[in-house]
Design a protein around this motif. Sequence first.
Motif, PDB file in Angstrom:
ATOM      1  N   GLY A 142     -11.263  -1.454   8.159  1.00 17.00           N
ATOM      2  CA  GLY A 142     -11.311  -0.277   9.241  1.00 17.00           C
ATOM      3  C   GLY A 142     -12.579   0.005   9.526  1.00 17.00           C
ATOM      4  N   LEU A 143     -12.956  -0.266  10.862  1.00 15.55           N
ATOM      5  CA  LEU A 143     -14.611   0.128  11.196  1.00 15.55           C
ATOM      6  C   LEU A 143     -14.519   1.558  12.239  1.00 15.55           C
ATOM      7  CD1 LEU A 143     -15.699  -3.264  12.189  1.00 15.55           C
ATOM      8  CD2 LEU A 143     -16.545  -2.172  10.072  1.00 15.55           C
TER       9      LEU A 143
ATOM     10  N   ASP B 112     -18.951   3.169   9.455  1.00 17.52           N
ATOM     11  CA  ASP B 112     -18.220   3.262   8.193  1.00 17.52           C
ATOM     12  C   ASP B 112     -17.135   2.070   8.260  1.00 17.52           C
ATOM     13  OD1 ASP B 112     -19.587   5.604   7.477  1.00 17.52           O
ATOM     14  OD2 ASP B 112     -17.963   6.732   8.337  1.00 17.52           O
ATOM     15  N   ALA B 113     -17.272   1.535   6.961  1.00 19.66           N
ATOM     16  CA  ALA B 113     -16.155   0.462   6.985  1.00 19.66           C
ATOM     17  C   ALA B 113     -15.203   0.623   5.501  1.00 19.66           C
ATOM     18  CB  ALA B 113     -16.871  -0.958   6.730  1.00 19.66           C
ATOM     19  N   ALA B 114     -14.033   0.866   5.778  1.00 22.55           N
ATOM     20  CA  ALA B 114     -13.144   0.855   4.712  1.00 22.55           C
ATOM     21  C   ALA B 114     -12.099  -0.067   4.543  1.00 22.55           C
ATOM     22  CB  ALA B 114     -12.407   2.442   4.846  1.00 22.55           C
ATOM     23  N   ALA B 115     -11.931  -0.652   3.244  1.00 20.93           N
ATOM     24  CA  ALA B 115     -11.090  -1.555   3.400  1.00 20.93           C
ATOM     25  C   ALA B 115      -9.821  -1.138   2.331  1.00 20.93           C
ATOM     26  CB  ALA B 115     -11.770  -2.806   2.497  1.00 20.93           C
ATOM     27  N   ALA B 116      -8.598  -1.862   2.658  1.00 15.35           N
ATOM     28  CA  ALA B 116      -7.398  -1.369   2.163  1.00 15.35           C
ATOM     29  C   ALA B 116      -6.625  -2.385   2.151  1.00 15.35           C
ATOM     30  CB  ALA B 116      -7.010  -0.275   3.058  1.00 15.35           C
ATOM     31  N   ASP B 117      -5.876  -2.457   1.006  1.00 12.08           N
ATOM     32  CA  ASP B 117      -4.475  -3.395   1.061  1.00 12.08           C
ATOM     33  C   ASP B 117      -3.564  -2.733   1.562  1.00 12.08           C
ATOM     34  OD1 ASP B 117      -2.630  -5.309   0.480  1.00 12.08           O
ATOM     35  OD2 ASP B 117      -3.623  -6.082  -1.639  1.00 12.08           O
ATOM     36  N   ILE B 118      -2.779  -3.131   2.680  1.00 17.42           N
ATOM     37  CA  ILE B 118      -1.779  -2.572   3.497  1.00 17.42           C
ATOM     38  C   ILE B 118      -0.374  -3.350   3.171  1.00 17.42           C
ATOM     39  CG2 ILE B 118      -0.969  -1.430   5.335  1.00 17.42           C
ATOM     40  CD1 ILE B 118      -3.839  -0.862   5.991  1.00 17.42           C
ATOM     41  N   THR B 119       0.526  -2.867   2.680  1.00 13.42           N
ATOM     42  CA  THR B 119       2.040  -3.527   2.616  1.00 13.42           C
ATOM     43  C   THR B 119       3.146  -2.468   3.109  1.00 13.42           C
ATOM     44  OG1 THR B 119       1.181  -4.482   0.629  1.00 13.42           O
ATOM     45  CG2 THR B 119       3.531  -4.525   0.942  1.00 13.42           C
ATOM     46  N   LEU B 120       4.032  -3.229   3.803  1.00 15.02           N
ATOM     47  CA  LEU B 120       5.224  -2.528   4.406  1.00 15.02           C
ATOM     48  C   LEU B 120       6.281  -2.830   3.608  1.00 15.02           C
ATOM     49  CD1 LEU B 120       6.907  -1.080   6.466  1.00 15.02           C
ATOM     50  CD2 LEU B 120       7.164  -3.036   7.658  1.00 15.02           C
TER      51      LEU B 120
END
Length: 390
Positions: free
Chosen positions: A5-6, A16-24
Amino acid sequence: MRIIGLMSGTSHDAVDAAAADITLRGDSLLLTPLGMVSAPYPTELRTALKAALPPAPTTMREVCRLDTRIGQAFAALAGRADRELCDGRADLVVSHGQTVYHWVEEGRVHGTLQIGSPAWIAEATGRPVVSDLRSRDVAAGGQGAPLVSLFDVMWLRGRPGTPAALNLGGIANLTVAAPTGDPVAFDTGPACALVDAAVHALTDGRLDYDRDGALAARGSVDAALLHRLLDEPYYAKPPPKTTGKELFHWPYLRAALDAGDPLPPEDVVATVTRLTARTVADAVRATGASEVVASGGGIRNPTLMDMLRTELRGTALRTSDDLGLPSAAKEAHAFAVLGYLTVQGLAGTVPSCTGARHPRVLGSITPGARALRLPEPAARPPVRLRVMPA
């Protein structure tokens, strides 16, 4: 999915750049933060951006130049985030872009403009990019803000009482997730916008913001100036509502100062800092919130936070860090979640929060280096978000 996400906020000082592992999983989104990187805008670019923002005039030539150069700045940071945070295996980039204008007339939003061409990001990273997240909500009759309200509602769901998420950027926005009834979200007014404007103008450009709240801490609140500023009609408008630097800028503050006696710079900064604390606290009380979870650059101003605690009169105030979500990365993570919902074919808005007629899938998708293959739409939307340990 590994998603970057930027975000660049209304302070327009850095990306800012934040990275995440996203799972439903079932009815829950599981978000595992992977880290954050940030880079300031080059001085020349920031100067050009500030010179083009309202109330200053600009040209289409300059808008085109800024759209390209901001897109390139976002692209460079996205590539770095992919390498450093995702081991080069990011699946998606979500770019909020840089807000340069929010067209509000007579309480209605007619349009919104975030620049920073996503084509540069897709070209540099090879990843598909979700961008232009606000426009669809505006087209559906919404305010286009606060756009992270769905994230906040899912994240706060299940907490005791009536929790509220507060973002203190250039503008302050509040999302209140009541245990019954529809959630509500709106911009309360300025957070750091007038503080930054005062500091920059009153130090002849030597300082851009009140580091550690030091200037405000040395000053005294001027009751007359505070009263004039609190007369702003925006504060009395009912939600949903949104505002921005189109209203809260240096000429606006200069007019209020010219209507009274000269003040030392420290007193001006102290007064506009108190204005933020007062208007946020008034909004919190009006919603009946029992707990405030704050994030954004404003939480790094201890004078503002002390004033806010005083104004809240005992309502619990904590930061998103206390709930496991890094406050500096919270908005970037929120836009990563909105992009995830987009590629899953799921709506990213809450009509009671933005005022839109219906929930809508947000954004536009720019393909990456490979053929664009979207997942099968999710069977049902998530209702809660859990932040998992990194």
